[in-house]
Design a protein around this motif. Structure first.
Motif, PDB file in Angstrom:
ATOM      1  N   LYS A   6      60.978  47.161  35.431  1.00  0.00           N
ATOM      2  CA  LYS A   6      60.254  48.162  34.632  1.00  0.00           C
ATOM      3  C   LYS A   6      58.759  47.860  34.645  1.00  0.00           C
ATOM      4  O   LYS A   6      57.938  48.747  34.861  1.00  0.00           O
ATOM      5  N   THR A   7      58.428  46.610  34.407  1.00  0.00           N
ATOM      6  CA  THR A   7      57.026  46.209  34.285  1.00  0.00           C
ATOM      7  C   THR A   7      56.231  46.498  35.553  1.00  0.00           C
ATOM      8  O   THR A   7      55.121  47.022  35.490  1.00  0.00           O
ATOM      9  N   LEU A   8      56.795  46.169  36.703  1.00  0.00           N
ATOM     10  CA  LEU A   8      56.053  46.344  37.955  1.00  0.00           C
ATOM     11  C   LEU A   8      55.821  47.808  38.315  1.00  0.00           C
ATOM     12  O   LEU A   8      54.991  48.112  39.164  1.00  0.00           O
ATOM     13  N   GLU A   9      56.518  48.708  37.643  1.00  0.00           N
ATOM     14  CA  GLU A   9      56.284  50.143  37.852  1.00  0.00           C
ATOM     15  C   GLU A   9      54.968  50.602  37.239  1.00  0.00           C
ATOM     16  O   GLU A   9      54.413  51.614  37.637  1.00  0.00           O
ATOM     17  N   VAL A  10      54.464  49.870  36.240  1.00  0.00           N
ATOM     18  CA  VAL A  10      53.285  50.346  35.503  1.00  0.00           C
ATOM     19  C   VAL A  10      52.034  49.495  35.689  1.00  0.00           C
ATOM     20  O   VAL A  10      50.958  49.897  35.268  1.00  0.00           O
ATOM     21  N   VAL A  11      52.159  48.331  36.321  1.00  0.00           N
ATOM     22  CA  VAL A  11      50.956  47.515  36.505  1.00  0.00           C
ATOM     23  C   VAL A  11      50.109  48.086  37.642  1.00  0.00           C
ATOM     24  O   VAL A  11      50.598  48.809  38.502  1.00  0.00           O
ATOM     25  N   SER A  12      48.842  47.751  37.629  1.00  0.00           N
ATOM     26  CA  SER A  12      47.905  48.285  38.618  1.00  0.00           C
ATOM     27  C   SER A  12      48.182  47.710  40.010  1.00  0.00           C
ATOM     28  O   SER A  12      48.786  46.632  40.148  1.00  0.00           O
ATOM     29  N   PHE A  13      47.704  48.419  41.015  1.00  0.00           N
ATOM     30  CA  PHE A  13      47.854  47.948  42.390  1.00  0.00           C
ATOM     31  C   PHE A  13      47.122  46.623  42.572  1.00  0.00           C
ATOM     32  O   PHE A  13      47.598  45.723  43.255  1.00  0.00           O
ATOM     33  N   GLY A  14      45.955  46.503  41.950  1.00  0.00           N
ATOM     34  CA  GLY A  14      45.190  45.261  42.039  1.00  0.00           C
ATOM     35  C   GLY A  14      45.977  44.081  41.498  1.00  0.00           C
ATOM     36  O   GLY A  14      45.978  42.995  42.089  1.00  0.00           O
ATOM     37  N   LEU A  15      46.664  44.289  40.387  1.00  0.00           N
ATOM     38  CA  LEU A  15      47.465  43.221  39.809  1.00  0.00           C
ATOM     39  C   LEU A  15      48.662  42.891  40.707  1.00  0.00           C
ATOM     40  O   LEU A  15      48.985  41.722  40.918  1.00  0.00           O
ATOM     41  N   LEU A  16      49.298  43.908  41.255  1.00  0.00           N
ATOM     42  CA  LEU A  16      50.406  43.655  42.188  1.00  0.00           C
ATOM     43  C   LEU A  16      49.924  42.836  43.384  1.00  0.00           C
ATOM     44  O   LEU A  16      50.600  41.910  43.834  1.00  0.00           O
ATOM     45  N   SER A  17      48.740  43.178  43.877  1.00  0.00           N
ATOM     46  CA  SER A  17      48.150  42.448  44.990  1.00  0.00           C
ATOM     47  C   SER A  17      47.925  40.987  44.625  1.00  0.00           C
ATOM     48  O   SER A  17      48.234  40.080  45.396  1.00  0.00           O
ATOM     49  N   LYS A  18      47.405  40.747  43.429  1.00  0.00           N
ATOM     50  CA  LYS A  18      47.155  39.369  42.980  1.00  0.00           C
ATOM     51  C   LYS A  18      48.466  38.616  42.759  1.00  0.00           C
ATOM     52  O   LYS A  18      48.576  37.440  43.115  1.00  0.00           O
ATOM     53  N   LEU A  19      49.441  39.285  42.172  1.00  0.00           N
ATOM     54  CA  LEU A  19      50.739  38.636  41.964  1.00  0.00           C
ATOM     55  C   LEU A  19      51.346  38.208  43.304  1.00  0.00           C
ATOM     56  O   LEU A  19      51.834  37.091  43.449  1.00  0.00           O
ATOM     57  N   TYR A  20      51.300  39.106  44.278  1.00  0.00           N
ATOM     58  CA  TYR A  20      51.846  38.784  45.598  1.00  0.00           C
ATOM     59  C   TYR A  20      51.064  37.631  46.226  1.00  0.00           C
ATOM     60  O   TYR A  20      51.649  36.678  46.739  1.00  0.00           O
ATOM     61  N   GLY A  21      49.740  37.706  46.161  1.00  0.00           N
ATOM     62  CA  GLY A  21      48.906  36.659  46.749  1.00  0.00           C
ATOM     63  C   GLY A  21      49.098  35.312  46.092  1.00  0.00           C
ATOM     64  O   GLY A  21      48.957  34.273  46.743  1.00  0.00           O
ATOM     65  N   ASN A  22      49.429  35.307  44.805  1.00  0.00           N
ATOM     66  CA  ASN A  22      49.598  34.049  44.076  1.00  0.00           C
ATOM     67  C   ASN A  22      50.997  33.455  44.163  1.00  0.00           C
ATOM     68  O   ASN A  22      51.215  32.344  43.690  1.00  0.00           O
ATOM     69  N   LEU A  23      51.933  34.192  44.749  1.00  0.00           N
ATOM     70  CA  LEU A  23      53.258  33.611  44.962  1.00  0.00           C
ATOM     71  C   LEU A  23      53.115  32.422  45.922  1.00  0.00           C
ATOM     72  O   LEU A  23      52.344  32.483  46.881  1.00  0.00           O
ATOM     73  N   GLY A  24      53.830  31.394  45.689  1.00  0.00           N
ATOM     74  CA  GLY A  24      53.771  30.227  46.566  1.00  0.00           C
ATOM     75  C   GLY A  24      54.193  30.559  47.985  1.00  0.00           C
ATOM     76  O   GLY A  24      55.096  31.375  48.198  1.00  0.00           O
ATOM     77  N   SER A  25      53.553  29.931  48.944  1.00  0.00           N
ATOM     78  CA  SER A  25      53.852  30.188  50.359  1.00  0.00           C
ATOM     79  C   SER A  25      55.284  29.833  50.725  1.00  0.00           C
ATOM     80  O   SER A  25      55.832  30.369  51.684  1.00  0.00           O
ATOM     81  N   SER A  26      55.877  28.919  49.978  1.00  0.00           N
ATOM     82  CA  SER A  26      57.241  28.494  50.294  1.00  0.00           C
ATOM     83  C   SER A  26      58.312  29.446  49.750  1.00  0.00           C
ATOM     84  O   SER A  26      59.489  29.283  50.048  1.00  0.00           O
ATOM     85  N   ILE A  27      57.907  30.438  48.995  1.00  0.00           N
ATOM     86  CA  ILE A  27      58.867  31.389  48.432  1.00  0.00           C
ATOM     87  C   ILE A  27      59.284  32.368  49.531  1.00  0.00           C
ATOM     88  O   ILE A  27      58.470  33.127  50.039  1.00  0.00           O
TER      89      ILE A  27
END
Length: 176
Positions: free
Chosen positions: A32-53
């Motif tokens: 639900k949450t990821l449907e309403v967050v901004s594209f910029g925030l989604l971009s940052k969340l993806y970028g901040n995921l650990g490389s080993s994930i």
């Protein structure tokens, strides 16, 4: 930022969630949450995921960008363009801040004539990345035709100043 986006959301499903689970102080579930967050925030969340994930590469493969090192740069660049547009900034003849890392052998239609790194600060490379992602996310979209119509409507726009080649529409990326 997530809390801000949730608080300011006008989506009925978010409001209903808070009404139904008012005693629960946690955020709504990710789906639900990821449907309403901004594209910029989604971009940052993806970028901040650990490389080993492993999910990070799974997402990148779903979007035909092979692995997370490419997708991260594309999302950041697109987010910056979105912000420039949202604040009525100029894209024409501009040094864009993001530099998307380009795939050496993309699995989907791409450019035959890849622009040199020296012009990756121009809009064309960024628009190519947007088109490539749209092809994976929303087959049948009208981005190419809408862009061509826009350039026809405004013939005084110097496509060269945007980094477009004279034959950009003939590239396999733009024909697919």
């Amino acid at each position: 930022m997530i809390d801000h986006d949730l608080k300011n959301s006008k989506e009925v499903f978010i409001k209903q969630h808070y009404l139904k689970y008012h005693a629960d102080q946690r955020r709504p579930p990710a789906w639900k949450t990821l449907e309403v967050v901004s594209f910029g925030l989604l971009s940052k969340l993806y970028g901040n995921l650990g490389s080993s994930i492993s999910s990070k590469d799974t997402i990148a493969k779903e979007l035909n960008t092979v692995n997370h090192t490419y997708l991260r740069t594309w999302l950041q660049a697109i987010s910056q363009i979105r912000n420039i547009c949202a604040h009525h900034g100029r894209l024409w003849n501009r040094n864009l801040p993001g530099r998307p890392k380009l795939l050496p052998k993309p699995p989907a239609p791409w450019l035959i004539d890849v622009p040199p790194v020296s012009v990756h600060h121009m809009l064309y490379v960024h628009v190519c990345c947007i088109k490539y992602l749209l092809d994976a996310i929303s087959p049948g979209h009208k981005f190419s035709s809408k862009l061509a119509t826009l350039f026809t409507k405004y013939p005084s726009v110097d496509l060269n100043a945007l980094g477009f080649s004279a034959i950009w529409e003939k590239e396999s990326l733009w024909r697919s």
